[in-house]
Design an enzyme around this catalytic site. Structure first.
Site, PDB file in Angstrom:
ATOM      1  N   CYS A 107      -0.636   4.109   2.084  1.00  0.00           N
ATOM      2  CA  CYS A 107      -0.465   3.990   3.535  1.00  0.00           C
ATOM      3  C   CYS A 107       0.979   4.276   3.939  1.00  0.00           C
ATOM      4  CB  CYS A 107      -0.810   2.583   4.029  1.00  0.00           C
ATOM      5  SG  CYS A 107      -2.227   1.837   3.226  1.00  0.00           S
ATOM      6  N   ASP A 108       1.935   3.772   3.188  1.00  0.00           N
ATOM      7  CA  ASP A 108       3.330   3.771   3.653  1.00  0.00           C
ATOM      8  C   ASP A 108       4.270   4.685   2.876  1.00  0.00           C
ATOM      9  OD1 ASP A 108       2.544   1.828   5.444  1.00  0.00           O
ATOM     10  OD2 ASP A 108       3.008   0.187   4.086  1.00  0.00           O
ATOM     11  N   CYS A 128       0.820  -1.222   0.000  1.00  0.00           N
ATOM     12  CA  CYS A 128       0.000   0.000   0.000  1.00  0.00           C
ATOM     13  C   CYS A 128       0.849   1.264   0.000  1.00  0.00           C
ATOM     14  CB  CYS A 128      -0.945  -0.019   1.198  1.00  0.00           C
ATOM     15  SG  CYS A 128      -2.023   1.408   1.257  1.00  0.00           S
TER      16      CYS A 128
END
Ligand code: NDP
Length: 306
Positions: free
Chosen positions: A135-136, A132
């Site tokens: 997300c990261d 992701c």
């Protein structure tokens, strides 16, 4: 006994909920492990009709959820682990231990990111290996990353990562992308993006704590090389979330639920919507459309039972 339970709160499940709620069926939605589904893990959605400037994936889901709630949908954060067919209706066991019964069911459990399945990937999961970028990505400011895959997700993730990383290298097992033309154009135009064709990751390298590189194999020559990088982003497609339904509902060899063109599965009263039954399109708008169809068919089926 519930009238209708919808498994999944992605765009398919939420659209089904809007229609079922407006039919006064008071649907109950069970979130599953990824509440809101794949759109919550994406950034800009540019091809959903009605948003000429695009819309953020999480925002679109939030709007659909509010719309479903407005007409009386109910939500439960839990995961269905077992499905049983009863004399009348269906039984579901949830991870919390709760057991619920329902007259009809819409399975909209979607699909989850596919992993490479190599031991070193497991070792560095969450320590440099991720599925992701949204997300990261921010953790890779000023770093070098690789993205594995050749579809639209690989392009999208790469372009998003250029906001943070100094270099984004896509590793693809073929010598051309399957991604749409517009996404490819954006990718090749970005000076931070580059690609290594005909290559697969054989091993993720690290210092025990974090990723330091990858070992690559050229699939045409068999030659092995090492590439330094700080992060490995996987964008190699998805696997339908149907493991708890194995042996109960008909599915194909890849685990996609088999549904007819009206969303009916092999069990009357059980319907399928969204990516869990879509081997081909996998678009937000097609998932929403199939959620609508499943709810309308469920409503008709319930009326026929009375
Ligand atoms: P896709 O299935 O389209 O692509 C997966 C990619 O990963 C392929 O290039 C495939 O290679 C590669 N791959 C699969 N397994 C492996 C493996 N084990 N090792 C190495 N490579 C592997 O998935 P996406 O998630 O990219 O897209 C899914 C759908 O969502 C598509 O319909 C896409 O159009 C859509 N989408 C649209 C977006 C948009 O419009 N902005 C954004 C993101 C997704 P190969 O090509 O060799 O099969």
């Amino acid at each position: 006994m519930e009238n209708i339970i919808i498994l999944g709160t992605g765009i398919a499940g939420l659209t089904a909920a809007i229609y079922a709620a407006r039919a006064n069926l008071s649907p109950l939605l069970i979130s599953g492990p990824e509440d809101g589904g794949q759109l919550t893990l994406t950034t800009e959605v540019e091809n959903f009709p009605g948003f000429p400037q695009g819309v953020l994936g999480p925002e679109l889901i939030d709007l659909c959820k509010k719309q479903a709630e407005r007409f009386g949908s109910r939500f439960k954060v839990d995961i269905a682990t077992e499905f049983t067919q009863m004399n009348s209706g269906f039984g579901l066991t949830l991870m919390s231990g709760e057991k619920i019964q329902t007259k009809s069911l819409i399975v909209a459990t979607g699909a989850s990111a596919r992993w490479l399945g190599i031991p070193s990937e497991e070792k560095y999961k969450g320590r440099g290996v991720t599925t992701c970028a949204t997300c990261d990505g921010a953790l890779y400011k000023g770093k070098e990353v690789i993205v594995i895959g050749g579809g639209d997700s690989a392009m999208e993730e790469s372009l998003f990562l250029t906001k943070f990383a100094i270099k984004v290298m896509v590793i693809h097992r073929k010598d051309s992308f399957r991604a749409s033309k517009i996404m490819q154009e954006r990718f090749f135009k970005n000076p931070k993006c580059s690609v290594m064709w005909d290559s697969v990751v054989e091993e993720v390298l690290g210092d025990g704590k974090k990723v330091t590189g990858v070992k690559l194999k050229d699939v045409k020559t068999g030659k092995m090389t090492e590439l330094r990088c700080d992060g490995v982003f996987l964008a190699i497609g998805h696997i339908p979330n149907t493991s708890f339904l194995k042996g109960k509902l008909e599915m194909d060899e890849n685990g996609y639920l088999k549904a007819d063109s009206y969303s009916h599965t092999n069990i009357p009263g059980v319907f399928a919507a969204g990516d869990v039954q879509d081997r081909r399109f996998k678009q937000a708008i097609t998932a929403a459309g199939s959620g609508c169809m499943a709810a309308m068919e469920a409503e008709k089926w319930l009326a026929g039972q009375e």
